[in-house]
Structures are given as C-alpha cells and as structure tokens.
Design a protein around this motif. Structure first.
Motif, PDB file in Angstrom:
ATOM      1  N   CYS A  14      -9.463  34.838  12.468  1.00 32.00           N
ATOM      2  CA  CYS A  14      -9.640  36.124  13.153  1.00 32.00           C
ATOM      3  C   CYS A  14      -8.326  36.901  13.181  1.00 32.00           C
ATOM      4  N   PRO A  15      -8.027  37.637  12.133  1.00 33.92           N
ATOM      5  CA  PRO A  15      -6.842  38.506  12.163  1.00 33.92           C
ATOM      6  C   PRO A  15      -7.150  39.747  12.994  1.00 33.92           C
ATOM      7  N   CYS A  16      -6.262  40.086  13.890  1.00 31.66           N
ATOM      8  CA  CYS A  16      -6.505  41.200  14.803  1.00 31.66           C
ATOM      9  C   CYS A  16      -5.274  42.097  14.845  1.00 31.66           C
ATOM     10  N   ASP A  17      -5.520  43.394  14.883  1.00 35.14           N
ATOM     11  CA  ASP A  17      -4.436  44.376  14.965  1.00 35.14           C
ATOM     12  C   ASP A  17      -4.527  45.133  16.279  1.00 35.14           C
ATOM     13  N   VAL A  18      -3.390  45.365  16.915  1.00 32.72           N
ATOM     14  CA  VAL A  18      -3.299  46.155  18.143  1.00 32.72           C
ATOM     15  C   VAL A  18      -2.188  47.172  17.956  1.00 32.72           C
ATOM     16  N   GLY A  19      -2.454  48.401  18.325  1.00 39.25           N
ATOM     17  CA  GLY A  19      -1.490  49.469  18.087  1.00 39.25           C
ATOM     18  C   GLY A  19      -0.120  49.202  18.670  1.00 39.25           C
ATOM     19  N   VAL A  20      -0.064  48.621  19.874  1.00 31.60           N
ATOM     20  CA  VAL A  20       1.245  48.404  20.517  1.00 31.60           C
ATOM     21  C   VAL A  20       2.076  47.361  19.775  1.00 31.60           C
ATOM     22  N   LEU A  21       1.421  46.575  18.915  1.00 31.65           N
ATOM     23  CA  LEU A  21       2.155  45.544  18.166  1.00 31.65           C
ATOM     24  C   LEU A  21       2.620  46.048  16.806  1.00 31.65           C
TER      25      LEU A  21
END
Length: 518
Positions: free
Chosen positions: A364-371
C-alpha cells in the motif's frame, strides 16, 4: 470588378438603397437626401482610390453606416435589426481610414460577442453575414435544413444582443475558483481525473454546471472564454463521463462538488470533534505502544515518528461507517467510482493510495501532500518491484532482484542493518491487526456519540447538493466524504497537537506506506 464596373453597380443598385436606408434611419426626407448624397460621395471616393478589392457590398454598407454615425455626430448603439446589412457591415474587415476608429471598436465588440455563441448559432451567423452566403448555401455548407438556418439566424441575433452586454460576463472570467478532485474506486481506472482537471478551464466548467445544466453560451459568458474552446473542453469531459448532456445542447457535471462554504462548515465540525476526541486517543497511544512494538510491525529499529504515523493510519478517526456500495459505473474509467471534488484549494493532508496485490500480500504505497510531492504510488506501481519488497518482508531474498533492492534502498523502502536487508515500512500482520481491533472497539465508545450530529449535517448537505441523476448514490457519497474528510482533519489535528511530525526535506523515510500480510 474594375472601377467602371463598380461605379456602374453603385449607380444602378445602391443609390436607391442608400436613399431608403437614410429615410429609414433619419425619418426626415430632405435630411435623408443629404445623407444619401454624402454616402454616395464617400463611396465614389473609395472606388476612385481603388480601395475596394473584395466584398464590394459589405464595403459600401460599412461606408453607409459609418457615414450615418458621423452625420448624427455620435456613435450610436449597435443595431442588429437590419438583416440585410447591419451585421455584414460590422463583420467586414476593410474600411476607409477616416472611419477606421469607429469601425474597429464596433467590430471588436461584435467579434467578442460572436465568440460567446454556441457552435450552430455562431457558424450560421458567420456563414450568412460574414461570408455572404445565401440561406440555401449556408444550409448546404453546414449540413442543416433551410428552416434550421432561419431559426439559427433569428435566435442567433437575439443571443448576440445578449452576449454584447458586458455586464453579463461572469466572475470566473477574471477570478476562477480553486478546485480539487478526488476518487474512490473499486478498480484500476483507465483515465486520470487529476490530469483532466490539471488546468483551470475544465475546473471552472465543472463548477458552473454543478447545480443545473448550462448551455455553451452560458458557460462562455461566465468564463469569458470563446465558445469554440468551451466546446472542445466539454467534449473531453463528456468522453470521460465527467459531464453529461441531459437535454440537447445543455451540460451537467457528473460528479459531486462541495462549495468552499460547505467545506468550511464541515471543517469546523470536525475540528470540534477532534478537540474532544484527541485526549483519549493520545492517552491510549502510550498504553498500546509496547504492544505494537512487540507485534513485529517494524523489522528495523523504528523512530518515534515512524511509530506515530503508523498509529495514526490505524486508529479510528470516525464512528461506525457504512461501507459504501459500488459507485456509479463510468465506462470511460472502466470501473465503478465515486468522483467528488471541492470548489476550493485542496488540503495538504489529503492522501492517495493505490494498493498493489502480489503473491497473497498487498503493498500500500500512499502519498500525503505534507510529506512532499506525490511519488510513492508511482515508485511502487510496478508489480515486480512490489513483489521484491514483499520478498524482503518475508525474508526471501532473490539474487536476481539485486538491482530492485538497490533502487528500493535509494528510495527509502529498504535499509541495510548489520549486513541484513530489512523493510523500512510497517508490516501489518494478523497479530498487529488484532491489537488495533481491540483498541478501536474501545475508542468507538467515546467517538460514536461525538459523530452523530456531524454525520447528519454532512449527509444533509450531500443530499441537497448532489445532481439529481446521482441521488441513488447519496448514501455512498456521504460515506465517501466522511471517510475522506475524517482522514484529512484527524491527521491535521494530531499534527497541531504535536503528535505527528513532518520530516526534514532530506529524510526519505516512507511514513505513509505499509505491507499487509495474511
């Protein structure tokens, strides 16, 4: 035509027409005679100068109208009533130097108005007046019946008058709304809605057509963009099933959009919810942390930041939720999907996840804007690379994957410790899932009462603003919104409390990725 032929045509055909034109405009016969003579004099001058090289009729009528304006001593309002001459005079490009200032201003105004008309109205007016084709020729060129040509001529002139009202230009022509779009789907999509809405124009079209179906003319007026470009954008959105045409020549957005005001109200409710809920959550973290560490979640000696983010991804952020049924089927996407958007800037806490199934496990690769910039989903999109990562998690190294391991180390998913290759992301197992199942059941007793009013308000908002043709999916959209916004505002609240930390720019530790093992 030669000069002599032009003079002959002027004498035989236009002198009576100029007199009739003058009488109709002036009313007084004697003054009309003087005006007709002035028009004729200017026409003769133009012919003698050899300046009329094409569109002889249009050129002479431009002289007639501009002479009338000088005669009256002022610029008169644009008239669209004279089907035989008014439009052709203003659409014609060439005129004598003396009248150019007046002519240029009116031509620009008319062309701008024409640019706002939908395809059939615009093409018929241009074909009939500018290209000076007959009704029969216009019908043949545009593949329309003569009756439809007449209809578009009559209706088009009325629309042209409306389009020339500069006060009718919408605010989005100079102040476009911000726009953020999201998707919850049951399968892999053939189309990227993010790519389609990367530019401002399709975003504004979707917002304009949010509440009711709109014509191309209306969209053009609101955006200030010529209709010919609106038509092209609409076709892209129609092909992608993101717009529909419920009735001929009208267009409606085919997904749900929350306004900026609605989002602000919902945000305030979530903030109040988490202000009451977080003290309980943070207290439970201290008690459950030793159990998490003993469950083998991390193969490496994880940092406090890694443990905090792992906890945030797994702890309950909202009360009991109904699992949304499959969303509307979108043929262009090749899957069922809930498409939803905000007419405002997106939160940097919004995330995107694209699970990859490999050999009984899920990466489960996940992207978050703050990262930082989104890249995790792209990096692990390869099944081969995802499989290599799972093999390491299971302790089954393959010499053939040496290059993949090197790449995964560089990207932060793997690390070498004491000559061992280890996963640098959490691994969820039956044991770790059982820990959170017990914890979340306990937290639910505190959380559920806090969520009731928020759920009711958000559901009411969704039902009131959802397009009529999507009303069967109102409950599903409500649950999708709840899941999305809870995830956004919960993590933001944890960060404000100092629980979650944003790593330094040079730290590439994947804080929003994990592996699910049976």
């Amino acid at each position: 035509m030669t000069k002599n032929e032009q003079l002959k045509r002027l004498t035989e055909q236009f002198l009576p027409a100029f007199l009739a034109f003058s009488i109709h405009r002036i009313g007084n016969f004697h003054e009309a005679e003087e005006l007709a003579q002035e028009i004729t004099f200017r026409a003769v001058q133009a012919i003698e100068r050899g300046g009329i090289r094409e569109n002889f009729d249009g050129y002479l009528w431009s002289i007639a109208h501009n002479t009338l304006k000088h005669w009256r001593g002022k610029i008169t309002p644009l008239s669209l009533d004279d089907e035989s001459s008014s439009l052709s005079n203003l659409l014609y490009d060439e005129q004598n130097v003396e009248d150019s200032a007046i002519f240029t201003e009116e031509t620009a105004t008319l062309r701008l108005a024409l640019s706002r008309l939908a395809k059939n109205y615009r093409q018929v007016l241009v074909c009939f007046y500018y290209e000076e084709r007959s009704i029969r020729e216009t019908a043949q060129v545009l593949n329309l019946s003569e009756g439809m040509v007449k209809f578009y001529l009559r209706a088009g002139k009325q629309k042209l008058k409306e389009a020339m009202d500069m006060n009718s230009i919408g605010e989005k022509s100079f102040r476009p709304s911000k726009f953020s779009i999201y998707k919850n789907s049951t399968g892999y999509s053939l189309i990227s809605e993010y790519d389609l809405f990367r530019r401002k124009l399709p975003c504004q079209i979707a917002i304009i057509c949010r509440d009711q179906a709109k014509t191309i003319d209306a969209i053009s007026l609101e955006t200030g963009v010529p209709a010919v470009y609106i038509e092209e954008e609409l076709q892209f959105l129609l092909d992608a099933d993101l717009m529909i045409s419920p009735v001929k020549d009208k267009y409606r957005t085919n997904f749900h959009i929350l306004t900026e005001n609605a989002v602000a109200q919902v945000r305030a409710q979530f903030e109040a919810l988490y202000e009451a809920y977080l003290p309980t959550v943070l207290a439970e973290y201290e008690s459950v942390l030793p159990k998490m560490k003993a469950s083998g979640v991390f193969a490496v000696d994880a940092t406090p930041t890694q443990w905090a983010w792992y906890f945030a991804w797994n702890v309950r952020a909202f009360g009991m939720r109904l699992e949304p049924e499959d969303g509307p089927y979108l043929p262009a996407f090749g899957t069922n999907a809930y498409i939803y958007a905000i007419a405002a800037a997106g939160s940097p806490w919004a995330c995107g996840t694209t699970p990859v199934q490999v050999d009984g496990a899920t990466v489960c690769p996940c992207d978050v804007g703050v990262l930082g910039a989104y890249h995790r989903q792209n990096e692990l999109f390869s099944v081969k690379k995802a499989q290599a990562l799972v093999n390491v998690a299971r302790g089954k190294l393959d010499e053939a994957d040496r290059e993949l391991y090197a790449e995964l180390i560089e990207q932060g998913y793997l690390v070498r410790q004491s000559d061992r290759l280890l996963c640098n992301i959490p691994i969820k197992t039956a044991k770790s899932r059982a820990i959170f199942a017990e914890l979340n059941a306990k937290l639910l007793k505190t959380l559920e009462p806090l969520c009731a009013e928020l759920r009711k308000n958000l559901t009411r908002t969704v039902v009131a603003t959802l397009p009529e043709h999507l009303r069967d999916y109102a409950q599903g959209f409500s649950e999708v919104w709840i899941g999305f916004l809870a995830g956004v505002y919960f993590k933001e609240a944890l960060c404000k409390k100092g629980f979650l930390h944003i790593p330094e720019a040079d730290d590439n530790t994947p804080l929003a990725c994990w592996i699910d093992l049976p």
